[in-house]
Design a protein around this motif. Structure first.
Motif, PDB file in Angstrom:
ATOM      1  N   ASN A  84      -4.176   6.167   4.435  1.00  0.00           N
ATOM      2  CA  ASN A  84      -2.948   5.920   5.199  1.00  0.00           C
ATOM      3  C   ASN A  84      -2.792   4.446   5.556  1.00  0.00           C
ATOM      4  OD1 ASN A  84      -1.906   8.529   5.216  1.00  0.00           O
ATOM      5  ND2 ASN A  84      -3.109   9.132   7.004  1.00  0.00           N
ATOM      6  N   GLN A  85      -3.903   3.772   5.838  1.00  0.00           N
ATOM      7  CA  GLN A  85      -3.824   2.342   6.129  1.00  0.00           C
ATOM      8  C   GLN A  85      -3.345   1.571   4.907  1.00  0.00           C
ATOM      9  OE1 GLN A  85      -7.876   1.780   7.533  1.00  0.00           O
ATOM     10  NE2 GLN A  85      -7.197   1.575   9.664  1.00  0.00           N
ATOM     11  N   ALA A  86      -3.802   1.965   3.735  1.00  0.00           N
ATOM     12  CA  ALA A  86      -3.364   1.313   2.496  1.00  0.00           C
ATOM     13  C   ALA A  86      -1.861   1.495   2.299  1.00  0.00           C
ATOM     14  CB  ALA A  86      -4.130   1.884   1.302  1.00  0.00           C
ATOM     15  N   LEU A  87      -1.366   2.701   2.602  1.00  0.00           N
ATOM     16  CA  LEU A  87       0.073   2.945   2.506  1.00  0.00           C
ATOM     17  C   LEU A  87       0.853   1.997   3.405  1.00  0.00           C
ATOM     18  CD1 LEU A  87       0.229   6.870   2.572  1.00  0.00           C
ATOM     19  CD2 LEU A  87       0.718   5.395   0.613  1.00  0.00           C
ATOM     20  N   LYS A  88       0.345   1.788   4.614  1.00  0.00           N
ATOM     21  CA  LYS A  88       1.032   0.939   5.590  1.00  0.00           C
ATOM     22  C   LYS A  88       0.907  -0.544   5.250  1.00  0.00           C
ATOM     23  CE  LYS A  88       0.474   4.333   9.302  1.00  0.00           C
ATOM     24  NZ  LYS A  88      -0.216   4.655  10.579  1.00  0.00           N
ATOM     25  N   ILE A  89      -0.227  -0.948   4.671  1.00  0.00           N
ATOM     26  CA  ILE A  89      -0.414  -2.350   4.291  1.00  0.00           C
ATOM     27  C   ILE A  89       0.600  -2.758   3.233  1.00  0.00           C
ATOM     28  CG2 ILE A  89      -1.990  -3.938   3.086  1.00  0.00           C
ATOM     29  CD1 ILE A  89      -4.294  -2.515   4.544  1.00  0.00           C
ATOM     30  N   ALA A  90       1.000  -1.803   2.409  1.00  0.00           N
ATOM     31  CA  ALA A  90       1.958  -2.097   1.339  1.00  0.00           C
ATOM     32  C   ALA A  90       3.384  -2.260   1.844  1.00  0.00           C
ATOM     33  CB  ALA A  90       1.901  -0.995   0.281  1.00  0.00           C
ATOM     34  N   LYS A  91       3.632  -1.915   3.118  1.00  0.00           N
ATOM     35  CA  LYS A  91       4.990  -1.954   3.657  1.00  0.00           C
ATOM     36  C   LYS A  91       5.155  -3.074   4.682  1.00  0.00           C
ATOM     37  CE  LYS A  91       5.570   3.064   3.106  1.00  0.00           C
ATOM     38  NZ  LYS A  91       5.815   4.339   3.811  1.00  0.00           N
ATOM     39  N   ALA A  92       6.352  -3.608   4.767  1.00  0.00           N
ATOM     40  CA  ALA A  92       6.648  -4.664   5.741  1.00  0.00           C
ATOM     41  C   ALA A  92       6.847  -4.056   7.122  1.00  0.00           C
ATOM     42  CB  ALA A  92       7.912  -5.427   5.332  1.00  0.00           C
ATOM     43  N   GLY A  93       6.459  -4.804   8.148  1.00  0.00           N
ATOM     44  CA  GLY A  93       6.745  -4.406   9.514  1.00  0.00           C
ATOM     45  C   GLY A  93       5.776  -3.444  10.149  1.00  0.00           C
ATOM     46  N   MET A 112      -2.929 -11.779  -2.691  1.00  0.00           N
ATOM     47  CA  MET A 112      -1.962 -10.682  -2.592  1.00  0.00           C
ATOM     48  C   MET A 112      -1.317 -10.375  -3.934  1.00  0.00           C
ATOM     49  SD  MET A 112       0.272 -11.194   0.870  1.00  0.00           S
ATOM     50  CE  MET A 112       1.218  -9.696   0.549  1.00  0.00           C
ATOM     51  N   GLN A 113      -1.213  -9.097  -4.246  1.00  0.00           N
ATOM     52  CA  GLN A 113      -0.454  -8.653  -5.419  1.00  0.00           C
ATOM     53  C   GLN A 113       0.874  -8.072  -4.933  1.00  0.00           C
ATOM     54  OE1 GLN A 113      -3.346  -6.691  -8.443  1.00  0.00           O
ATOM     55  NE2 GLN A 113      -4.397  -6.492  -6.469  1.00  0.00           N
ATOM     56  N   TYR A 114       1.561  -8.828  -4.054  1.00  0.00           N
ATOM     57  CA  TYR A 114       2.727  -8.319  -3.345  1.00  0.00           C
ATOM     58  C   TYR A 114       3.834  -7.843  -4.274  1.00  0.00           C
ATOM     59  CZ  TYR A 114       4.609 -12.966  -4.344  1.00  0.00           C
ATOM     60  OH  TYR A 114       5.023 -14.102  -4.975  1.00  0.00           O
ATOM     61  N   ASP A 115       3.914  -8.407  -5.490  1.00  0.00           N
ATOM     62  CA  ASP A 115       4.986  -8.017  -6.398  1.00  0.00           C
ATOM     63  C   ASP A 115       4.781  -6.601  -6.942  1.00  0.00           C
ATOM     64  OD1 ASP A 115       2.714  -9.013  -7.648  1.00  0.00           O
ATOM     65  OD2 ASP A 115       3.795  -9.843  -9.359  1.00  0.00           O
ATOM     66  N   ARG A 116       3.619  -5.997  -6.633  1.00  0.00           N
ATOM     67  CA  ARG A 116       3.351  -4.634  -7.071  1.00  0.00           C
ATOM     68  C   ARG A 116       3.381  -3.640  -5.913  1.00  0.00           C
ATOM     69  NH1 ARG A 116      -1.894  -5.879 -10.986  1.00  0.00           N
ATOM     70  NH2 ARG A 116      -0.747  -6.802 -12.721  1.00  0.00           N
ATOM     71  N   HIS A 147       0.347   1.208  -2.970  1.00  0.00           N
ATOM     72  CA  HIS A 147      -0.715   1.253  -1.966  1.00  0.00           C
ATOM     73  C   HIS A 147      -2.089   1.004  -2.596  1.00  0.00           C
ATOM     74  CE1 HIS A 147      -0.734   5.339  -3.634  1.00  0.00           C
ATOM     75  NE2 HIS A 147      -2.002   5.411  -3.227  1.00  0.00           N
ATOM     76  N   GLY A 148      -2.222   1.333  -3.889  1.00  0.00           N
ATOM     77  CA  GLY A 148      -3.485   1.086  -4.579  1.00  0.00           C
ATOM     78  C   GLY A 148      -3.756  -0.393  -4.730  1.00  0.00           C
ATOM     79  N   TRP A 149      -2.704  -1.139  -5.077  1.00  0.00           N
ATOM     80  CA  TRP A 149      -2.841  -2.596  -5.174  1.00  0.00           C
ATOM     81  C   TRP A 149      -3.126  -3.188  -3.797  1.00  0.00           C
ATOM     82  CZ3 TRP A 149      -3.273  -3.383 -10.087  1.00  0.00           C
ATOM     83  CH2 TRP A 149      -2.482  -2.685 -11.005  1.00  0.00           C
ATOM     84  N   ALA A 150      -2.446  -2.649  -2.790  1.00  0.00           N
ATOM     85  CA  ALA A 150      -2.657  -3.137  -1.422  1.00  0.00           C
ATOM     86  C   ALA A 150      -4.098  -2.870  -0.980  1.00  0.00           C
ATOM     87  CB  ALA A 150      -1.680  -2.459  -0.465  1.00  0.00           C
ATOM     88  N   ALA A 151      -4.624  -1.710  -1.355  1.00  0.00           N
ATOM     89  CA  ALA A 151      -6.003  -1.375  -0.997  1.00  0.00           C
ATOM     90  C   ALA A 151      -6.984  -2.340  -1.656  1.00  0.00           C
ATOM     91  CB  ALA A 151      -6.322   0.063  -1.420  1.00  0.00           C
ATOM     92  N   CYS A 196      -6.268   7.606  -4.067  1.00  0.00           N
ATOM     93  CA  CYS A 196      -5.333   8.715  -4.251  1.00  0.00           C
ATOM     94  C   CYS A 196      -5.233   9.521  -2.953  1.00  0.00           C
ATOM     95  CB  CYS A 196      -5.792   9.600  -5.408  1.00  0.00           C
ATOM     96  SG  CYS A 196      -5.891   8.727  -7.004  1.00  0.00           S
ATOM     97  N   GLN A 197      -4.352  10.475  -2.944  1.00  0.00           N
ATOM     98  CA  GLN A 197      -4.043  11.204  -1.709  1.00  0.00           C
ATOM     99  C   GLN A 197      -5.217  12.021  -1.185  1.00  0.00           C
ATOM    100  OE1 GLN A 197      -0.524  13.604  -2.054  1.00  0.00           O
ATOM    101  NE2 GLN A 197      -0.142  13.583   0.137  1.00  0.00           N
ATOM    102  N   THR A 198      -6.058  12.516  -2.080  1.00  0.00           N
ATOM    103  CA  THR A 198      -7.218  13.310  -1.667  1.00  0.00           C
ATOM    104  C   THR A 198      -8.468  12.779  -2.361  1.00  0.00           C
ATOM    105  OG1 THR A 198      -7.018  14.921  -3.470  1.00  0.00           O
ATOM    106  CG2 THR A 198      -5.776  15.369  -1.437  1.00  0.00           C
TER     107      THR A 198
END
Length: 373
Positions: A146-155, A23-27, A34-38, A79-81
């Motif tokens: 969108n999954q990458a965006l959510k993986i980067a967030k808690a909960g 995990m690169q959680y600090d980023r 979300h890019g790091w999370a992806a 990226c977004q698109t």
């Protein structure tokens, strides 16, 4: 000796190793988090499918690969698109990542291939003239944008699923070891095989469940502001420890050797110290959650008169020391396991090393408290 204590210590130390290594959680909280999370999610999916993965992108080398999978270099762009994801891999001179695959969000793949075909027709991909090669250059990521965006967030459901996958190997090893120990103890104590088996299943499920809760809880916490603040405080302490260890030449060489084995590449000096300091930082946070999981139930037992104050102190001290010495053992074990087989070897080596370290630490505590019994 309480076998549950050193199993918990090994699981905690191994869990911290998994969090630190995968995990690169600090980023995650940054604008491009979300890019790091992806990157982390796609790398984990590759590992779980049995592929050999090296996350070499953590060194931030200019135009370097984010990871190497079975010898294939991959650059990830989320990226977004699809248009933005593909264009992010190009500059004025053309395709920036010659010889590498370009990984894009799962839901952007088809459009990204079409855009890469167009880039090839325009002569912007050096050494490639056939547009049909685009499908070989572009790689479909395991998760969507969108999954990458959510993986980067808690909960979120997606982040919890990712955390469960990250901790799955540690949880599985914990269950297996706990079952084996409990079953052997049951047979030795005269239990019928059926009863020993049932008891072992119960204990292994409890141990694995606790390991999973601690691991996932840690990773969720580290995505929050509170978790990052705790990690920052732990970083200060861990760096001080590394500076102290490296004052002696033998300590410096040991740190560099372990860090090199863990990362799979030659590191030295401050870089090596940073590698182990980050791991120690994560272990402190993980250890704190593990301690809370153990201490709170014991404190309730004391209040209800089901446990003596002395036993509570012994359990708490044994867990604290076991987690600390377990981390030292897990770090060494993970380094050796990584050198043999990155991924599964890292997890198994970390657990076995953590077990050995936990046993040593808990044994010392046991001997000290035996004076008071």
């Amino acid at each position: 000796m309480n076998k549950k204590v050193f199993i918990n210590s090994a699981a905690t130390a191994s869990s911290a190793q998994s969090t630190h290594n995968y995990m690169q959680y600090d980023r995650y909280h940054c604008g491009q988090g979300h890019g790091w999370a992806a990157e982390d999610a796609n790398a984990m999916a590759d590992r779980l499918s049995g592929k050999r993965v090296q996350q070499v992108g953590w060194n931030n080398a200019t135009n370097g690969a984010d990871r190497i999978v079975n010898g294939v270099k991959i650059q990830t762009k989320y990226c977004q698109t699809a248009y933005k994801s593909v264009n992010a891999a190009f500059d004025g001179d053309g395709y920036r990542y010659g010889g590498m695959k370009l990984e894009v969000p799962k839901d952007q793949y088809d459009e990204a291939v079409r855009l890469m075909e167009q880039k090839i027709r325009e002569g912007k991909v050096q050494g490639v003239s056939d547009p049909s090669v685009a499908k070989d250059i572009v790689v479909k990521g395991h998760c969507t944008y969108n999954q990458a965006l959510k993986i980067a967030k808690a909960g979120t459901i997606d982040s919890i699923k990712f955390d469960v996958r990250t901790q799955s190997v540690t949880c599985g090893i914990t269950c297996g070891l706990s079952f084996t120990i409990a079953f052997v103890d049951g047979i030795r104590s005269g239990m019928p095989p059926e009863k020993a088996f049932a008891n072992a299943v119960k204990q292994s499920a409890a141990a694995g469940g606790k390991a999973l809760v601690v691991g996932v809880g840690t990773q969720q916490l580290l995505r929050t502001t509170v978790g990052r603040d705790l990690a920052a405080s732990a970083t200060h302490v861990s760096r001080h420890v590394m500076d102290t260890v490296c004052k002696k030449e033998v300590g410096q060489k040991a740190v560099e050797k372990v860090a090199t084995l863990l990362t799979g590449q030659q590191v030295a000096g401050q870089t090596a110290k940073n590698v182990l300091a980050r791991g120690m930082r994560t272990n402190m946070v993980t250890g704190g959650i593990a301690m809370a999981v153990q201490v709170v139930p014991d404190a309730v037992k004391v209040c209800r008169g089901k446990m003596s104050g002395l036993q509570f102190c012994e359990n708490t001290t044994s867990n604290a020391v076991g987690i600390g010495t377990g981390y030292a053992g897990a770090t060494t074990g993970a380094a050796i396991g990584t050198a043999i087989c990155p991924g599964i070897g890292t997890a198994i080596g970390g657990f076995i090393g953590g077990l050995g370290g936990g046993i040593v630490g808990s044994s010392v505590v046991k001997k000290i408290f035996s004076i008071f019994h």
